[in-house]
Enzyme design. Structure first.
Site, PDB file in Angstrom:
ATOM      1  CD  GLU A 142       3.783  -1.663  10.056  1.00  0.00           C
ATOM      2  OE1 GLU A 142       2.672  -1.063  10.040  1.00  0.00           O
ATOM      3  OE2 GLU A 142       4.516  -1.504   9.057  1.00  0.00           O
ATOM      4  CD  GLU A 199       2.663   3.768   4.794  1.00  0.00           C
ATOM      5  OE1 GLU A 199       3.542   3.671   5.920  1.00  0.00           O
ATOM      6  OE2 GLU A 199       1.723   3.006   4.991  1.00  0.00           O
ATOM      7  N   GLY A 259       1.108  -1.837   0.135  1.00  0.00           N
ATOM      8  CA  GLY A 259      -0.008   0.409   0.105  1.00  0.00           C
ATOM      9  C   GLY A 259       0.857   1.038   0.104  1.00  0.00           C
ATOM     10  CB  ALA A 260       1.863   3.429   1.445  1.00  0.00           C
TER      11      ALA A 260
END
Ligand code: PHE
Ligand code: ZN
Length: 850
Positions: A313, A291, A254-255
């Site tokens: 995470e 992020e 995703g990023a």
């Protein structure tokens, strides 16, 4: 089969690196097939490390030359790195290497996407850029010089000097190599600015390819909201003069939270009303927040080793969920997260890929960016917060940031902070990190002399490598209702930490009705053999938005199971109970839209397997169809009412209020289509001025088999937009009937725009096929074969994305012998591919249980 057995890395073998890195200077001379990377790295002995050879990671590098303290050296080079004799004190290492960004299709290290240079270094990509101790506990400051003709040249930290053909950057914050980033290309920026809580001005930019500038405004607002929220809620301020985000079309995930230079899959940052759905907008907002939040949880405090991945995470997912709840609707976010957890993490945790939130071994770390590490990891943080309370959680987090800023930490460090902040012993709680598998909780009750008792039992089934499980600390939030529907015990947190435990509540005139696992207070499966009357009662009366929704969900599940097993007709008590909820206009339309959903067909297959049946995907499909049809016919009066409520007249906005109404509208339209054959969908398709409405209309036209003209119109309108074309590819598979799934997928792989090396496009097509339960599990095995063919093909190009998609096969043991045999054969076929990647080898072997 692979020539050599892949190596397994163990948490217990952790040893620190023998040197500290005091500074890193990198010069990049960019050229598509022959970029030169010059490094100057100052090493000094680490007195706390055991004696060891000086080894630097390095893969796919051509070593041009190396020096130590200015004298040329000749290291011993292998495929994995180099070893060289070094002085006993501090020294300067210099190396020049050549790499091939253009030839890098794995999208790890330095690569090219649409003519633009970009990097992806997490987890172990930096070793494809230069020789380095590529491990997260080695932190250093980086100074980077980029030489090339590209208009824009970016790296981490603050900009320094720049001029004709070069740009220099300096990042003052010590960081591990996985947070390094470089971007260069003819990009344009969407600018913004933010003033931090201490009054510092920060320049913000979203960098995109020319033409995409009009899709940046929403992301920029999301970034500012995230920066403000992290100050308000966690007291965390941004720490550089500039924050850059870059949109990249070819990206495996995703990023990525690179310090000061986040790199995004363009699908996770670009958004506009015409091209993005409400769900896309919400996802962009959440990922930008995620992020950004990593700047503190991940970057300022990072992981000692990759086993600790959940440290950054789990916590960052938890933080982004809090953010979304604050920005939008708390109940809707919670329910959506539980749907996602049950849909992705539970199957992982209950199958051959099951692993602890903190794994103890791996072959390829890229295979552990999983729903368990991320989403269960976030649930574990949520449980911790529930157990210690909000105030203690805030104190513990302050202590965490104070104590560990600038360090590379472990789960032990994290838990110690909570122990020190609260005085609580978390030894048993720690099992949430070490024990894999989803605990199953069963419940029994009794009532005598005004005392109501609840007895819970917990059991976690064996998982690979863990035959025995110990009891876990389960925060069980319960409420009690009296028979007329009033709440007589407000939400109360029980600490259920033994194999079997009874909790008593006294002072009741009549036996109360329990509302259990309120707010989904722990990631467990609740096996409650309660009657449907109780579920119907909770659906009507529960005050907890989660358990109320879940009561409806369980009723749906039970009626579907009956329909599959006995051919029963749908339970009208469920349909009528649901109708009463849907008619309550005081309830958020988004919440009612969620109420209209039913468990996924894959989830039903698991429920059937758990109860000792062999799930038949066609029968499950049929039951789901019948249930929807019966609802539609029963609700001819309700549907137009809801449709009217769902109507939005104001100009499009992706906010929670409008999206809620469109979500309800979409749920209504899918039932409406069963009555009118797609007439309403066709009208909506013709009028839609935003992607949310256009796509829900198209989906129903596909479902109704009236899709030829609409698919063509959609294609012609959007063929120039890669992200919208991903939707076009995926939806015609996702929304169709089972027998069309494999032929359509096959036909689409021959479409000229099926750019299979682009992960978004590959996933749009293959991901849609594997998610279509009845279509993928087609009894002739054609779905299995087609997926395996493409995984074999993609493995040579992009092992990481290939490996992730192998998970389509993880549930294979649920099915009948014939399907199991066909899946096993495909897995074996993948495993015997010549030059199989380590990534895919590990996944397939684990799925096979080999
Ligand atoms: N660290 C990224 C995130 O969760 C995910 C990621 C992992 C991206 C590996 C790329 C490669 O935000
Ligand atoms: Zn993350």
């Amino acid at each position: 089969m692979k020539a050599e057995a892949p190596q397994t890395i163990y948490l217990k073998d952790y040893t620190p690196f023998g040197w500290h890195v005091e500074s890193v200077h990198l010069t990049f001379r960019l050229a598509p097939n022959s970029t030169r990377v010059l490094s100057k790295i100052r090493f000094a002995p680490n007195p706390d490390a055991p004696a060891q050879d000086f080894f630097l990671h390095g893969e796919m590098l051509k070593l041009i030359g190396a020096k130590i303290d200015g004298a040329t050296v000749t290291p011993d080079v292998t495929d994995e790195g180099l070893t060289v004799t070094v002085p006993s004190g501090a020294f300067l290492w210099e190396a020049e290497v050549e790499i091939d960004p253009k030839g890098n299709t794995a999208l790890e290290g330095l690569y090219m996407s649409n003519g633009m240079y970009c990097t992806q270094c997490e987890a172990e990509g930096f070793r494809k850029i230069t020789y380095y101790p590529d491990r997260p506990d080695v932190m250093s400051t980086f100074t980077v010089r980029i030489e090339g003709d590209e208009k824009v040249k970016l790296s981490n930290g603050n900009p320094q000097e720049a001029g004709e053909g070069f740009a220099e950057w300096h990042d003052p914050w010590p960081k591990p190599a996985y947070l390094f980033a470089l971007v260069a290309g003819d990009l344009v920026n969407f600018p913004g600015a933010f003033t931090t809580m201490s009054g510092k001005q920060v320049e913000l930019n979203i960098w995109v390819r020319p033409g995409d500038e009009d899709k940046c405004a929403f992301g920029m607002e999301a970034l500012k909201k995230s920066m403000k929220w992290d100050e308000d809620v966690y007291g965390r301020e941004y720490d550089l003069d500039i924050f850059n985000i870059v949109a990249v079309d070819d990206f495996n995930m995703g990023a990525m939270e690179n310090k000061g230079l986040n790199v995004f899959n363009s699908s996770c940052v670009l958004a506009s009303p015409e091209t993005s759905t409400d769900a896309n907008f919400e996802r962009v907002e959440a990922i930008i927040a995620h992020e950004y939040f990593h700047n503190w949880t991940g970057n300022r405090i990072t992981c000692r080793d990759w086993f600790q991945l959940c440290l950054k995470e789990g916590l960052t997912v938890f933080r982004d969920a809090q953010f979304t709840s604050d920005m939008r609707s708390e109940p809707v976010k919670r329910i959506s997260d539980v749907i996602d957890l049950r849909g992705r993490q539970f199957p992982e945790d209950q199958g051959p890929l099951s692993h602890p939130v903190r794994p103890e071994s791996f072959q390829e770390i890229n295979n552990f960016y999983t729903a368990t590490v991320y989403e269960k990891g976030a649930e574990v943080i949520g449980m911790l917060k529930r157990l210690v309370g909000d105030e203690a959680y805030a104190r513990a987090l302050d202590l965490y940031f104070d104590r560990h800023d600038g360090q590379a930490c472990t789960i032990e460090d994290w838990l110690k902070v909570f122990e020190d902040a609260t005085g609580r012993d978390l030894a048993q709680f720690k099992r949430w990190y070490s024990q894999a598998g989803t605990p199953r909780v069963s419940v029994s009750e009794s009532f005598a002399d005004g005392t109501y008792s609840l007895t819970f039992r917990q059991e976690t089934p064996p998982t690979p490598g863990q035959p025995e499980k110990a009891p876990q600390v389960i925060p069980m939030a319960v409420g009690l209702l009296n028979p007329n529907g009033d709440e007589v015990l407000p939400t109360t947190l029980l600490e259920f930490n033994q194999s079997e435990q009874t909790f008593n509540f006294s002072g009741f005139a009549a036996k109360p009705v329990p509302s259990l696992l309120r707010g989904f207070s722990a990631p467990v499966v609740l096996d409650r053999e309660a009657g449907r009357d109780e579920q119907a009662f909770l659906l009507a009366h529960d005050t907890d938005t989660f358990t109320r929704w879940d009561a409806g969900r369980q009723l749906a599940r039970e009626t579907l199971v009956d329909m599959v097993l006995t051919g029963a007709t749908p339970d009208m008590a469920y349909i009528d109970g649901l109708e009463a909820v849907l008619r309550d206009e005081t309830l958020d339309p988004a919440y009612r839209a969620l109420m209209m959903g039913t468990p996924s067909q894959s989830e039903l297959a698991q429920v059937l397997a758990d109860r000792g049946h062999v799930p038949d995907p066609d029968a499950i499909w049929q039951a789901a169809e019948t249930l929807a049809q019966v609802k539609a016919e029963r609700w001819t009066d309700l549907l137009p009412r809801l449709a009217a409520e769902a109507e939005v007249t104001a100009p499009y906005s992706p906010d929670a209020e409008q999206s809620a109404r469109r979500a309800l509208g979409a749920a209504v339209l899918s039932l409406q289509t069963r009555l009118d054959g797609g007439a309403a969908a066709e009208t909506q398709f013709g009028r839609a001025d935003n992607m949310t409405l256009q796509l829900s209309a198209l989906s129903n036209l596909i479902r109704a088999g009236r899709d030829d003209a609409a698919l063509k119109a959609f294609h012609d309108q959007w063929q120039g937009d890669r992200l919208v074309m991903d939707k076009w590819f995926g939806l015609q598979i996702a929304a169709t009937t089972p027998e069309k799934v494999v032929p359509r997928t096959e036909a689409l792989t021959a479409h000229p725009a099926f750019d299979w090396k682009n992960p978004n496009r590959f996933r749009a097509v293959m991901g849609a096929m594997m998610m279509h339960h009845a279509g993928f599990h087609s009894v002739d095995g054609a779905g299995y074969r087609l997926l395996a063919d493409w995984l074999i093909r993609l493995d040579d190009v992009n092992p990481q994305t290939t490996a992730r998609m192998c998970s389509a096969f993880q549930t294979w043991r649920r099915y009948d012998a014939g399907r199991q045999e066909m899946i096993r054969a495909e897995l074996e076929r993948i495993r015997s591919k010549p030059k199989l990647s380590r990534d895919v080898d590990e996944m397939v072997s684990r799925i096979l249980g080999a």
